[in-house]
Design a protein around this motif. Structure first.
Motif, PDB file in Angstrom:
ATOM      1  N   HIS A   1       0.840  -1.201   0.000  1.00 32.34           N
ATOM      2  CA  HIS A   1       0.000   0.000   0.000  1.00 32.34           C
ATOM      3  C   HIS A   1       0.876   1.253   0.000  1.00 32.34           C
ATOM      4  O   HIS A   1       1.883   1.313   0.711  1.00 32.34           O
ATOM      5  CB  HIS A   1      -0.914   0.020   1.218  1.00 32.34           C
ATOM      6  N   LEU A   2       0.461   2.240  -0.792  1.00 35.60           N
ATOM      7  CA  LEU A   2       1.154   3.521  -0.826  1.00 35.60           C
ATOM      8  C   LEU A   2       0.562   4.418   0.251  1.00 35.60           C
ATOM      9  O   LEU A   2      -0.632   4.710   0.238  1.00 35.60           O
ATOM     10  CB  LEU A   2       0.998   4.172  -2.200  1.00 35.60           C
ATOM     11  N   ARG A   3       1.397   4.845   1.183  1.00 37.53           N
ATOM     12  CA  ARG A   3       0.951   5.702   2.281  1.00 37.53           C
ATOM     13  C   ARG A   3       1.217   7.150   1.901  1.00 37.53           C
ATOM     14  O   ARG A   3       2.330   7.662   2.041  1.00 37.53           O
ATOM     15  CB  ARG A   3       1.681   5.317   3.573  1.00 37.53           C
ATOM     16  N   GLY A   4       0.184   7.811   1.385  1.00 39.10           N
ATOM     17  CA  GLY A   4       0.343   9.169   0.875  1.00 39.10           C
ATOM     18  C   GLY A   4       0.369  10.222   1.963  1.00 39.10           C
ATOM     19  O   GLY A   4      -0.253  10.083   3.017  1.00 39.10           O
ATOM     20  N   LEU A   5       1.095  11.293   1.694  1.00 37.22           N
ATOM     21  CA  LEU A   5       1.148  12.461   2.574  1.00 37.22           C
ATOM     22  C   LEU A   5       0.263  13.546   1.964  1.00 37.22           C
ATOM     23  O   LEU A   5       0.542  14.038   0.871  1.00 37.22           O
ATOM     24  CB  LEU A   5       2.587  12.959   2.720  1.00 37.22           C
ATOM     25  N   GLY A   6      -0.821  13.891   2.674  1.00 40.04           N
ATOM     26  CA  GLY A   6      -1.779  14.842   2.130  1.00 40.04           C
ATOM     27  C   GLY A   6      -1.794  16.165   2.866  1.00 40.04           C
ATOM     28  O   GLY A   6      -1.331  16.274   4.010  1.00 40.04           O
ATOM     29  N   ALA A   7      -2.363  17.177   2.216  1.00 38.02           N
ATOM     30  CA  ALA A   7      -2.477  18.516   2.811  1.00 38.02           C
ATOM     31  C   ALA A   7      -3.540  18.520   3.904  1.00 38.02           C
ATOM     32  O   ALA A   7      -4.407  17.644   3.969  1.00 38.02           O
ATOM     33  CB  ALA A   7      -2.830  19.532   1.725  1.00 38.02           C
ATOM     34  N   ASP A   8      -3.463  19.523   4.785  1.00 38.94           N
ATOM     35  CA  ASP A   8      -4.417  19.631   5.896  1.00 38.94           C
ATOM     36  C   ASP A   8      -5.863  19.646   5.399  1.00 38.94           C
ATOM     37  O   ASP A   8      -6.759  19.073   6.043  1.00 38.94           O
ATOM     38  CB  ASP A   8      -4.143  20.907   6.699  1.00 38.94           C
ATOM     39  N   LEU A   9      -6.112  20.306   4.268  1.00 42.10           N
ATOM     40  CA  LEU A   9      -7.467  20.445   3.754  1.00 42.10           C
ATOM     41  C   LEU A   9      -8.120  19.086   3.497  1.00 42.10           C
ATOM     42  O   LEU A   9      -9.323  18.922   3.709  1.00 42.10           O
ATOM     43  CB  LEU A   9      -7.443  21.265   2.458  1.00 42.10           C
ATOM     44  N   VAL A  10      -7.341  18.109   3.070  1.00 43.82           N
ATOM     45  CA  VAL A  10      -7.885  16.786   2.765  1.00 43.82           C
ATOM     46  C   VAL A  10      -8.565  16.183   3.991  1.00 43.82           C
ATOM     47  O   VAL A  10      -9.651  15.601   3.910  1.00 43.82           O
ATOM     48  CB  VAL A  10      -6.767  15.851   2.261  1.00 43.82           C
ATOM     49  N   PHE A  11      -7.951  16.354   5.166  1.00 50.58           N
ATOM     50  CA  PHE A  11      -8.461  15.731   6.383  1.00 50.58           C
ATOM     51  C   PHE A  11      -9.520  16.591   7.085  1.00 50.58           C
ATOM     52  O   PHE A  11     -10.118  16.153   8.051  1.00 50.58           O
ATOM     53  CB  PHE A  11      -7.300  15.437   7.328  1.00 50.58           C
ATOM     54  N   GLN A  12      -9.715  17.802   6.586  1.00 44.78           N
ATOM     55  CA  GLN A  12     -10.750  18.667   7.147  1.00 44.78           C
ATOM     56  C   GLN A  12     -12.089  18.500   6.438  1.00 44.78           C
ATOM     57  O   GLN A  12     -13.123  18.901   6.965  1.00 44.78           O
ATOM     58  CB  GLN A  12     -10.306  20.129   7.055  1.00 44.78           C
ATOM     59  N   LEU A  13     -12.085  17.891   5.247  1.00 42.02           N
ATOM     60  CA  LEU A  13     -13.311  17.710   4.489  1.00 42.02           C
ATOM     61  C   LEU A  13     -14.133  16.570   5.082  1.00 42.02           C
ATOM     62  O   LEU A  13     -13.587  15.511   5.413  1.00 42.02           O
ATOM     63  CB  LEU A  13     -12.993  17.414   3.021  1.00 42.02           C
TER      64      LEU A  13
END
Length: 363
Positions: free
Chosen positions: A179-191
């Motif tokens: 599995h690819l463990r992606g690093l996302g921006a703060d906005l992704v986890f606020q939606l």
């Protein structure tokens, strides 16, 4: 007084020769025909014995299946169960529902739920990957089968579907289904909803601390240094890499000794050609931009369907970081040089793939 010829062989022979010879017909009156019921019973018994003999020969030739701690079982005598007759997809779904109801599933410290990802999230993404975008992958041999690595990719498309398609490519082409463990921006986890699914699918915040923890655990970590500047750039700037920030991903790789694998994605730039941006609406919604494409918002929800462009994803040769000293991470010049090397590698790969592409929709 003994009877004549009682013990004499010669007398017996004389008596036989003196008697008139008689011929007994096979089915004549001198011999009764065999009873029909008895003959039928004998025929049935012989038939059963022949069948048993044939079955025993078949069982002897058939391979024997062995189970630990169980008796030997012949496939000739095995009967499929009701569960064996179900399609694999249905059995997987039933197992997933059972585990959800019983709580028999695991979630790691980052909130990653592998079972949910493979059962609910990957199948629709795989259909998009194989049927809609028809992705071709190159350089899969550069992905490690085990151990940590940092995958650095270009970012484009207005909506970050490139990250999801790269995750499918990694899972389906690396032995063992990594599995690819992606690093996302703060906005992704606020939606709402999206943030929860992002966590469950293995994504985490784009910060060095989380990246280093994942790399030390031997995970494949994905990073898209262009961020919103990449996916939100106008169509006129397609396939021109934006600034890679301060090189934080290089620092994480140096601290953990993980190799850096450049990734180039061609085809995502054209799925939502961005020709405008409604900035006021973007501020109201708390978004970095509100895109205008030839089909959106003119066609409403239909305009949100991505165009079926032909994609290619290439995994470049790894750039090693374990050859540097432990204090190399404190050298800003080295960090800058490695960052520029990764960026240049991706840009050249994009130009190469674009020069070979004959059509946006056919590849």
């Amino acid at each position: 007084m003994s009877r004549p010829h009682e013990n004499s062989h010669e007398g017996e022979a004389e008596n036989v020769s003196g008697a008139e010879a008689q011929v007994i017909p096979l089915h004549g009156p001198g011999r009764e025909k065999p009873d029909a019921a008895a003959q039928a019973e004998r025929d049935l018994r012989e038939s059963e014995e022949a069948q048993d003999h044939l079955d025993s020969e078949r069982r002897a030739d058939a391979p024997v299946v062995e189970f630990p701690g169980a008796a030997r079982v012949s496939p000739a005598r095995t009967r499929p169960t009701d569960a064996d007759l179900l399609p694999d997809s249905l059995r997987t779904a039933l197992a997933f529902v059972r585990d959800r109801l019983t709580g028999d599933y695991t979630v790691d410290e980052f909130g990653f739920d592998a079972e949910l990802t493979e059962t609910l999230l990957l199948p629709p993404l795989r259909a998009l990957y194989e049927k809609w975008f028809r992705v071709d992958t190159f350089g899969v041999e550069n992905l490690p089968v085990d151990g940590g690595a940092l995958l650095v990719s270009n970012h484009s498309g207005t909506v970050p579907l490139d990250a999801l398609m790269t995750a499918v490519a990694v899972h389906d082409h690396v032995p063992g289904g990594r599995h690819l463990r992606g690093l996302g921006a703060d906005l992704v986890f606020q939606l709402p909803l999206i943030g929860s699914f992002a966590r469950k699918s293995g994504q985490t915040l784009a910060c060095n601390a989380d990246a280093e923890r994942l790399l030390r655990k031997g995970e494949l970590v994905g990073v898209w240094p262009e961020g919103f500047k990449g996916i939100g750039k106008p169509f006129s700037s397609r396939y021109k890499l934006q600034r890679f920030g301060r090189g934080g991903f290089v620092s994480a790789a140096l601290r953990t000794g993980a190799p850096i694998i450049p990734v180039s994605v061609v085809g995502a730039e054209e799925i939502y050609p961005k020709i405008g941006d409604i900035k006021l609406l973007a501020r109201v919604l708390g978004l970095p931009y509100f895109p205008v494409t030839p089909l959106f918002p003119l066609l409403g929800p239909l305009g949100a369907i991505p165009l079926p462009t032909k994609w290619s994803i290439e995994f470049g040769e790894p750039i090693r970081t374990d050859t540097y000293d432990a204090d190399a991470v404190d050298d800003p010049m080295l960090v800058f040089t490695l960052t520029d090397q990764v960026r240049e590698s991706i840009q050249q790969s994009l130009y190469k793939r674009l020069s070979q592409r004959k059509s946006v929709f056919k590849g």
